[in-house]
Design an enzyme around this catalytic site. Structure first.
Site, PDB file in Angstrom:
ATOM      1  N   ARG A  96       3.296   1.019   0.459  1.00 17.52           N
ATOM      2  CA  ARG A  96       1.899   1.224   0.493  1.00 17.52           C
ATOM      3  C   ARG A  96       0.853   0.264  -0.408  1.00 17.52           C
ATOM      4  O   ARG A  96       1.583  -0.301  -1.465  1.00 17.52           O
ATOM      5  CB  ARG A  96       1.469   2.773   0.252  1.00 17.52           C
ATOM      6  CG  ARG A  96       1.865   3.032  -1.353  1.00 17.52           C
ATOM      7  CD  ARG A  96       1.259   4.224  -1.422  1.00 17.52           C
ATOM      8  NE  ARG A  96       1.606   4.874  -2.967  1.00 17.52           N
ATOM      9  CZ  ARG A  96       1.245   4.320  -4.123  1.00 17.52           C
ATOM     10  NH1 ARG A  96       0.277   3.208  -4.227  1.00 17.52           N
ATOM     11  NH2 ARG A  96       1.598   4.667  -5.013  1.00 17.52           N
ATOM     12  N   GLY A  98      -2.095  -0.264  -3.221  1.00 19.57           N
ATOM     13  CA  GLY A  98      -2.468   0.479  -4.324  1.00 19.57           C
ATOM     14  C   GLY A  98      -1.514   0.463  -5.345  1.00 19.57           C
ATOM     15  O   GLY A  98      -0.624  -0.367  -5.288  1.00 19.57           O
ATOM     16  N   THR A 101       0.958   6.244  -8.648  1.00 22.39           N
ATOM     17  CA  THR A 101       0.411   7.603  -8.559  1.00 22.39           C
ATOM     18  C   THR A 101       1.469   8.418  -9.023  1.00 22.39           C
ATOM     19  O   THR A 101       2.595   8.155  -8.915  1.00 22.39           O
ATOM     20  CB  THR A 101      -0.428   7.800  -7.348  1.00 22.39           C
ATOM     21  OG1 THR A 101      -1.077   9.153  -7.555  1.00 22.39           O
ATOM     22  CG2 THR A 101       0.628   8.065  -6.060  1.00 22.39           C
ATOM     23  N   HIS A 103       2.925  12.570  -7.780  1.00 25.63           N
ATOM     24  CA  HIS A 103       2.831  13.574  -6.925  1.00 25.63           C
ATOM     25  C   HIS A 103       3.573  14.997  -7.486  1.00 25.63           C
ATOM     26  O   HIS A 103       4.687  14.769  -8.203  1.00 25.63           O
ATOM     27  CB  HIS A 103       3.549  13.330  -5.434  1.00 25.63           C
ATOM     28  CG  HIS A 103       2.969  12.308  -4.989  1.00 25.63           C
ATOM     29  ND1 HIS A 103       1.783  12.293  -4.351  1.00 25.63           N
ATOM     30  CD2 HIS A 103       3.647  10.791  -4.516  1.00 25.63           C
ATOM     31  CE1 HIS A 103       1.555  10.977  -3.544  1.00 25.63           C
ATOM     32  NE2 HIS A 103       2.578  10.344  -3.873  1.00 25.63           N
ATOM     33  N   ALA A 168      -5.906  10.208  -4.095  1.00 25.38           N
ATOM     34  CA  ALA A 168      -5.626   9.113  -4.110  1.00 25.38           C
ATOM     35  C   ALA A 168      -5.103   8.512  -2.518  1.00 25.38           C
ATOM     36  O   ALA A 168      -4.584   9.438  -1.900  1.00 25.38           O
ATOM     37  CB  ALA A 168      -4.339   8.852  -4.977  1.00 25.38           C
ATOM     38  N   ILE A 169      -5.198   7.354  -2.288  1.00 26.45           N
ATOM     39  CA  ILE A 169      -4.964   6.895  -0.776  1.00 26.45           C
ATOM     40  C   ILE A 169      -4.526   5.711  -0.913  1.00 26.45           C
ATOM     41  O   ILE A 169      -4.873   4.766  -1.633  1.00 26.45           O
ATOM     42  CB  ILE A 169      -6.493   6.608  -0.119  1.00 26.45           C
ATOM     43  CG1 ILE A 169      -7.073   8.190   0.126  1.00 26.45           C
ATOM     44  CG2 ILE A 169      -6.172   6.046   1.423  1.00 26.45           C
ATOM     45  CD1 ILE A 169      -8.135   7.953   0.875  1.00 26.45           C
ATOM     46  N   GLY A 170      -3.153   5.640  -0.060  1.00 28.34           N
ATOM     47  CA  GLY A 170      -2.528   4.270   0.098  1.00 28.34           C
ATOM     48  C   GLY A 170      -2.033   4.110   1.317  1.00 28.34           C
ATOM     49  O   GLY A 170      -1.240   5.028   1.792  1.00 28.34           O
ATOM     50  N   GLY A 181      -0.411   7.494   3.374  1.00 22.83           N
ATOM     51  CA  GLY A 181      -1.744   8.098   3.598  1.00 22.83           C
ATOM     52  C   GLY A 181      -2.493   8.553   2.362  1.00 22.83           C
ATOM     53  O   GLY A 181      -2.832   7.823   1.433  1.00 22.83           O
ATOM     54  N   CYS A 199      -3.546   5.164 -10.685  1.00 26.61           N
ATOM     55  CA  CYS A 199      -3.965   4.192  -9.917  1.00 26.61           C
ATOM     56  C   CYS A 199      -4.127   2.903 -10.718  1.00 26.61           C
ATOM     57  O   CYS A 199      -5.208   1.944 -10.095  1.00 26.61           O
ATOM     58  CB  CYS A 199      -5.079   4.553  -9.208  1.00 26.61           C
ATOM     59  SG  CYS A 199      -4.773   6.083  -7.927  1.00 26.61           S
TER      60      CYS A 199
END
Length: 240
Positions: A96, A98, A101, A103, A168-170, A181, A199
């Site tokens: 992805r 970015g 991050t 999770h 966060a989005i990637g 996503g 990030c």
């Protein structure tokens, strides 16, 4: 009916758009990464052959894990990979966009495997829809989520000293087919973010729905609503 079931028997819901929703509950990251890659490869290959293939939205949460995007710098891991492994936290380098991050089980993730062209979308439009899905959901809980130019994702306290990231989005995109996503912090168990520069930022904090509202909200409710909002926004674009 919406229910969470074990991954070996995932709940699959067909939407009005013929996008199947797989709620995988809580899972190891690698299992869902492999599933994403398989579905994504099928979609890309079918498109190359000009054939129709199913589209999916995967939703759920992960056991503690750190992921490194294509632009991630190793310096943004504040502990060594060996030390993180000793703590039971895997690190995955993935495809992805970015940086780095984190999770965790109290976080909702949404991974659409869709063909953007079939929905009349470009990549920039798509990222905007991911952000808008989160912003809309947050507004329903009295939280003002905003975009910051040049910083993909959704933020709280824009322009203040307390700017903090809640989502966060990637994404990865090939032949306008998508995988990966967004993640949205729901529960206030944010200690894992102290293991990284989230990030890539050293001077910005992170937050969650629970921290912003002061009360717990069931993760399953958030997952379901997030998928619904995303589908509604996708449906507004003319299919091809």
């Amino acid at each position: 009916m919406w229910r969470v079931v074990p991954l070996l028997d995932p709940v699959i819901m067909r939407s009005a758009m013929s996008i199947e929703i797989i709620d995988f509950g809580e899972s190891e990251y690698k299992i869902i990464l492999d599933l994403q890659r398989d579905l994504f490869t099928r979609l890309v290959e079918a498109k190359r052959r000009k054939k129709k293939e199913k589209e999916f939205i995967l939703i759920g949460s992960h056991y503690p894990v750190v992921t490194m995007g294509r632009r991630a710098q190793e310096a943004n891991l504040l502990l060594s990979r060996d030390r993180l492994s000793e703590m039971g936290i895997e690190v995955h380098n993935i495809e992805r966009g970015g940086d780095v991050t984190y999770h965790y089980p109290g976080q909702a993730v949404l991974y659409p495997i869709i063909d953007l062209e079939s929905h009349g979308l470009g990549v920039k439009d798509y990222v905007g829809i991911l952000e808008e899905s989160v912003i809309t959901l947050l507004s329903e809980h009295g939280i003002i989520g905003e975009r910051i130019e040049g910083a993909t994702g959704v933020w709280i306290g824009k322009g203040s000293r307390e700017e903090r990231k809640i989502s966060a989005i990637g994404v990865k995109c090939s032949r306008f087919c998508t995988m990966h996503g967004l993640s949205l912090n729901v529960d206030d168990d944010l200690e894992g973010f102290k293991l990284i520069n989230p990030c890539g930022y050293k001077d910005k904090g992170v937050t969650s729905i629970e921290r912003e509202t002061g009360h717990k909200i069931e993760l399953g409710i958030i997952k379901k609503r997030l998928a619904e909002i995303f589908q509604d926004l996708i449906a507004k674009h003319p299919a091809k």
